[in-house]
Write a protein that holds these residues in place. Structure first.
Motif, PDB file in Angstrom:
ATOM      1  N   ALA A  95       1.063  -1.157   0.266  1.00  6.81           N
ATOM      2  CA  ALA A  95       0.031  -0.003   0.186  1.00  6.81           C
ATOM      3  C   ALA A  95       0.814   1.217   0.103  1.00  6.81           C
ATOM      4  O   ALA A  95       2.012   1.388   0.388  1.00  6.81           O
ATOM      5  CB  ALA A  95      -0.867   0.182   1.083  1.00  6.81           C
ATOM      6  N   SER A  96       0.218   2.359  -0.357  1.00  2.43           N
ATOM      7  CA  SER A  96       0.844   3.841  -0.272  1.00  2.43           C
ATOM      8  C   SER A  96       0.479   4.429   1.217  1.00  2.43           C
ATOM      9  O   SER A  96      -0.623   4.165   1.556  1.00  2.43           O
ATOM     10  CB  SER A  96       0.456   4.565  -1.457  1.00  2.43           C
ATOM     11  OG  SER A  96       0.873   3.818  -2.757  1.00  2.43           O
ATOM     12  N   TYR A  97       1.475   4.991   1.730  1.00  2.00           N
ATOM     13  CA  TYR A  97       1.363   5.904   2.726  1.00  2.00           C
ATOM     14  C   TYR A  97       1.628   7.199   2.627  1.00  2.00           C
ATOM     15  O   TYR A  97       2.547   7.699   1.946  1.00  2.00           O
ATOM     16  CB  TYR A  97       2.193   5.245   3.864  1.00  2.00           C
ATOM     17  CG  TYR A  97       1.764   3.646   4.365  1.00  2.00           C
ATOM     18  CD1 TYR A  97       0.659   3.403   4.968  1.00  2.00           C
ATOM     19  CD2 TYR A  97       2.384   2.724   3.379  1.00  2.00           C
ATOM     20  CE1 TYR A  97       0.373   1.868   5.311  1.00  2.00           C
ATOM     21  CE2 TYR A  97       1.933   1.256   3.699  1.00  2.00           C
ATOM     22  CZ  TYR A  97       0.983   1.000   4.706  1.00  2.00           C
ATOM     23  OH  TYR A  97       0.716  -0.230   4.724  1.00  2.00           O
ATOM     24  N   GLY A  98       0.844   8.110   3.325  1.00  2.00           N
ATOM     25  CA  GLY A  98       1.106   9.504   3.478  1.00  2.00           C
ATOM     26  C   GLY A  98       2.384   9.978   4.136  1.00  2.00           C
ATOM     27  O   GLY A  98       2.867   9.335   5.012  1.00  2.00           O
ATOM     28  N   ALA A  99       2.694  11.291   4.098  1.00  2.00           N
ATOM     29  CA  ALA A  99       3.993  11.507   4.714  1.00  2.00           C
ATOM     30  C   ALA A  99       4.032  11.442   6.314  1.00  2.00           C
ATOM     31  O   ALA A  99       4.753  11.218   7.013  1.00  2.00           O
ATOM     32  CB  ALA A  99       4.278  12.866   4.311  1.00  2.00           C
ATOM     33  N   GLU A 100       2.592  11.457   6.750  1.00  2.00           N
ATOM     34  CA  GLU A 100       2.496  11.422   8.069  1.00  2.00           C
ATOM     35  C   GLU A 100       2.891   9.930   8.715  1.00  2.00           C
ATOM     36  O   GLU A 100       2.960   9.799   9.873  1.00  2.00           O
ATOM     37  CB  GLU A 100       1.138  11.681   8.771  1.00  2.00           C
ATOM     38  CG  GLU A 100      -0.162  10.734   8.424  1.00  2.00           C
ATOM     39  CD  GLU A 100      -0.603  10.667   7.032  1.00  2.00           C
ATOM     40  OE1 GLU A 100      -1.149   9.733   6.528  1.00  2.00           O
ATOM     41  OE2 GLU A 100       0.005  11.527   5.945  1.00  2.00           O
ATOM     42  N   ARG A 101       2.857   8.822   7.828  1.00  2.00           N
ATOM     43  CA  ARG A 101       3.236   7.649   8.313  1.00  2.00           C
ATOM     44  C   ARG A 101       4.749   7.406   7.939  1.00  2.00           C
ATOM     45  O   ARG A 101       5.390   6.356   8.270  1.00  2.00           O
ATOM     46  CB  ARG A 101       2.623   6.687   7.541  1.00  2.00           C
ATOM     47  CG  ARG A 101       1.005   6.566   7.771  1.00  2.00           C
ATOM     48  CD  ARG A 101       0.804   6.216   9.296  1.00  2.00           C
ATOM     49  NE  ARG A 101       1.303   4.744   9.556  1.00  2.00           N
ATOM     50  CZ  ARG A 101       1.126   4.219  10.641  1.00  2.00           C
ATOM     51  NH1 ARG A 101       0.884   4.691  11.679  1.00  2.00           N
ATOM     52  NH2 ARG A 101       1.615   3.034  10.606  1.00  2.00           N
ATOM     53  N   TYR A 102       5.463   8.191   7.467  1.00  2.00           N
ATOM     54  CA  TYR A 102       7.126   8.149   7.133  1.00  2.00           C
ATOM     55  C   TYR A 102       7.817   7.738   8.409  1.00  2.00           C
ATOM     56  O   TYR A 102       7.590   8.570   9.518  1.00  2.00           O
ATOM     57  CB  TYR A 102       7.497   9.300   6.402  1.00  2.00           C
ATOM     58  CG  TYR A 102       8.948   9.019   6.221  1.00  2.00           C
ATOM     59  CD1 TYR A 102       9.368   8.446   5.002  1.00  2.00           C
ATOM     60  CD2 TYR A 102       9.902   9.355   7.040  1.00  2.00           C
ATOM     61  CE1 TYR A 102      10.754   8.036   4.759  1.00  2.00           C
ATOM     62  CE2 TYR A 102      11.383   9.261   6.836  1.00  2.00           C
ATOM     63  CZ  TYR A 102      11.736   8.460   5.564  1.00  2.00           C
ATOM     64  OH  TYR A 102      13.058   8.224   5.349  1.00  2.00           O
TER      65      TYR A 102
ATOM     66  N   GLU B 152      13.173   6.925  21.489  1.00  2.00           N
ATOM     67  CA  GLU B 152      14.412   7.989  21.626  1.00  2.00           C
ATOM     68  C   GLU B 152      14.693   8.205  20.188  1.00  2.00           C
ATOM     69  O   GLU B 152      15.701   9.305  19.862  1.00  2.00           O
ATOM     70  CB  GLU B 152      15.397   7.658  22.204  1.00  2.00           C
ATOM     71  CG  GLU B 152      16.052   6.273  22.149  1.00  2.00           C
ATOM     72  CD  GLU B 152      15.626   5.196  23.113  1.00  2.00           C
ATOM     73  OE1 GLU B 152      16.412   4.288  23.480  1.00  2.00           O
ATOM     74  OE2 GLU B 152      14.217   5.337  23.313  1.00  2.00           O
ATOM     75  N   ASP B 153      14.242   7.498  18.945  1.00  2.00           N
ATOM     76  CA  ASP B 153      14.777   8.018  17.622  1.00  2.00           C
ATOM     77  C   ASP B 153      13.795   8.934  17.269  1.00  2.00           C
ATOM     78  O   ASP B 153      14.213   9.739  16.109  1.00  2.00           O
ATOM     79  CB  ASP B 153      14.448   6.840  16.633  1.00  2.00           C
ATOM     80  CG  ASP B 153      15.403   5.415  17.073  1.00  2.00           C
ATOM     81  OD1 ASP B 153      16.682   5.933  17.424  1.00  2.00           O
ATOM     82  OD2 ASP B 153      15.113   4.432  16.911  1.00  2.00           O
ATOM     83  N   GLY B 154      12.880   9.491  18.029  1.00  2.00           N
ATOM     84  CA  GLY B 154      11.941  10.798  17.573  1.00  2.00           C
ATOM     85  C   GLY B 154      11.231  10.533  16.314  1.00  2.00           C
ATOM     86  O   GLY B 154      10.977  11.513  15.632  1.00  2.00           O
ATOM     87  N   ILE B 155      10.766   9.429  15.925  1.00  2.00           N
ATOM     88  CA  ILE B 155      10.101   9.277  14.728  1.00  2.00           C
ATOM     89  C   ILE B 155       8.519   9.715  15.209  1.00  2.00           C
ATOM     90  O   ILE B 155       7.940   9.244  15.886  1.00  2.00           O
ATOM     91  CB  ILE B 155      10.080   7.711  14.403  1.00  2.00           C
ATOM     92  CG1 ILE B 155      11.466   7.423  14.139  1.00  2.00           C
ATOM     93  CG2 ILE B 155       9.203   7.517  13.153  1.00  2.00           C
ATOM     94  CD1 ILE B 155      12.112   7.956  13.090  1.00  2.00           C
ATOM     95  N   ALA B 156       8.343  10.603  14.323  1.00  2.00           N
ATOM     96  CA  ALA B 156       6.888  11.477  14.654  1.00  2.00           C
ATOM     97  C   ALA B 156       5.606  10.276  14.509  1.00  2.00           C
ATOM     98  O   ALA B 156       4.727  10.241  15.487  1.00  2.00           O
ATOM     99  CB  ALA B 156       6.362  12.590  13.844  1.00  2.00           C
ATOM    100  N   ALA B 157       5.771   9.364  13.498  1.00  2.00           N
ATOM    101  CA  ALA B 157       4.625   8.379  13.159  1.00  2.00           C
ATOM    102  C   ALA B 157       4.719   7.399  14.516  1.00  2.00           C
ATOM    103  O   ALA B 157       3.759   6.826  14.415  1.00  2.00           O
ATOM    104  CB  ALA B 157       5.132   7.943  11.886  1.00  2.00           C
ATOM    105  N   PHE B 158       5.736   7.365  15.128  1.00  2.00           N
ATOM    106  CA  PHE B 158       5.704   6.135  16.197  1.00  2.00           C
ATOM    107  C   PHE B 158       6.595   6.816  17.148  1.00  2.00           C
ATOM    108  O   PHE B 158       7.497   6.475  17.737  1.00  2.00           O
ATOM    109  CB  PHE B 158       6.766   5.041  15.521  1.00  2.00           C
ATOM    110  CG  PHE B 158       6.090   4.398  14.213  1.00  2.00           C
ATOM    111  CD1 PHE B 158       4.897   3.651  14.077  1.00  2.00           C
ATOM    112  CD2 PHE B 158       6.788   4.654  13.094  1.00  2.00           C
ATOM    113  CE1 PHE B 158       4.439   3.013  13.313  1.00  2.00           C
ATOM    114  CE2 PHE B 158       6.348   4.033  11.791  1.00  2.00           C
ATOM    115  CZ  PHE B 158       5.212   3.360  11.804  1.00  2.00           C
ATOM    116  N   PRO B 159       5.868   7.692  17.880  1.00  2.00           N
ATOM    117  CA  PRO B 159       6.475   8.364  19.136  1.00  2.00           C
ATOM    118  C   PRO B 159       6.868   7.489  20.415  1.00  2.00           C
ATOM    119  O   PRO B 159       7.754   7.701  20.973  1.00  2.00           O
ATOM    120  CB  PRO B 159       5.468   9.280  19.393  1.00  2.00           C
ATOM    121  CG  PRO B 159       4.244   8.755  19.315  1.00  2.00           C
ATOM    122  CD  PRO B 159       4.382   8.085  17.932  1.00  2.00           C
ATOM    123  N   LYS B 160       6.250   6.144  20.462  1.00  2.00           N
ATOM    124  CA  LYS B 160       6.568   5.184  21.369  1.00  2.00           C
ATOM    125  C   LYS B 160       7.463   4.143  20.918  1.00  2.00           C
ATOM    126  O   LYS B 160       7.829   3.329  21.657  1.00  2.00           O
ATOM    127  CB  LYS B 160       5.264   4.543  21.830  1.00  2.00           C
ATOM    128  CG  LYS B 160       4.314   5.385  22.782  1.00  2.00           C
ATOM    129  CD  LYS B 160       3.237   4.902  23.101  1.00  2.00           C
ATOM    130  CE  LYS B 160       2.050   5.784  23.973  1.00  2.00           C
ATOM    131  NZ  LYS B 160       1.011   5.160  24.329  1.00  2.00           N
TER     132      LYS B 160
END
Length: 268
Positions: free
Chosen positions: A38-45, A206-214
């Motif tokens: 599937a294709s994902y939006g920038a918010e899922r990067y 701690e990687d600071g990935i916005a899509a996966f904050p936890k």
């Protein structure tokens, strides 16, 4: 010069009956699949699917119509009307890549479950017949491997029954096949269990990935690098089939062979 009303109406009818794209018949690759493609939006990067990246390995003249959707099996792709929408988007000569199996095996979700030897096989046959009946070219794609290694350090096949049915059906019906399961297992074997984490969604809080904050530990879905490289496997498999569309697969695909992320999900 004025066009007679009847002729004008006929032209409008013909044009509105075609898919909304400017390519010629045979210049589109359509994808029927699940979340791995599937294709994902920038918010899922950095999550991407291989179908999202496939165009990076193709001539600019080729359109990729990615109908893949997360959580779908052959059963739900049909029951939700997604297959009908794909067919309406297809022109004669177009290629349709069909990859399912990940969700078909979900016995705990009866709305998705399609037993390999019966419903899954029958649904694949319908896909093949429908595409051929509309003048298209079906291409079966075995389900891509997960990051799952055995005790011997080699990648396992998580969907052997489904891949086996698809391989046999491709042979019986003379359907082109990309054995992505085998290709991706060899790809994972070359990397090994630890390095292969970079191909999937393995990030710490701690990687600071916005899509996966936890943080996230996901051995099924792809990172940018993983999505690019799986798309490269698909592109290479498509080129090797020597179909009409194969000539439009680029021989050199640098956007799909990256080993480090670009920070984006297009074709830099």
């Amino acid at each position: 010069m004025r066009i007679a009303p009847k002729i004008a109406a006929l032209l409008v009818g013909l044009l509105t009956g075609l898919p909304a794209h400017a390519t010629r018949p045979g210049d589109t690759i359509l994808i029927a699949s699940d979340s791995t493609a599937a294709s994902y939006g920038a918010e899922r990067y950095p999550q991407v699917g291989w179908g999202q990246m496939l165009s990076c390995g193709l001539s600019p003249a080729v359109r990729v119509a990615n109908h893949a959707m997360g959580g779908r099996s052959t059963r739900t792709f049909l029951s939700e009307g997604r297959w009908k929408l794909l067919l309406a988007d297809m022109l004669p000569g177009d290629a349709v890549l069909i990859q399912f199996g990940h969700n078909d095996q979900a016995r705990g979700k009866p709305e998705r479950w399609a037993p390999a030897a019966t419903d899954y096989r029958n649904n694949l046959m319908r896909f093949v017949w429908d595409v051929r009946g509309a003048g298209g070219i079906p291409v079966l794609v075995t389900p891509v491997a997960r990051r799952n290694f055995g005790a011997d350090g080699r990648a396992l096949a998580d969907y052997p029954d489904y891949s086996g049915v698809m391989r046999a059906l491709a042979k019986d019906l003379h359907v082109p096949l990309i054995d992505l399961e085998s290709l991706s297992r060899r790809w994972l074997d070359r990397a090994g269990p630890e390095a292969a984490k970079a191909y999937y969604l393995h990030y710490r809080a701690e990687d600071g990935i916005a899509a996966f904050p936890k943080g996230v530990t996901d051995n099924t879905h792809f990172s940018e690098v993983g999505g690019r490289q799986v798309a490269n496997l698909v592109a290479g498999g498509l080129k090797a089939l020597n179909l009409p569309i194969s000539a439009k697969v680029l021989a050199d695909r640098p956007a799909l062979t990256r080993t480090t992320p670009s920070g984006r999900s297009d074709c830099p």
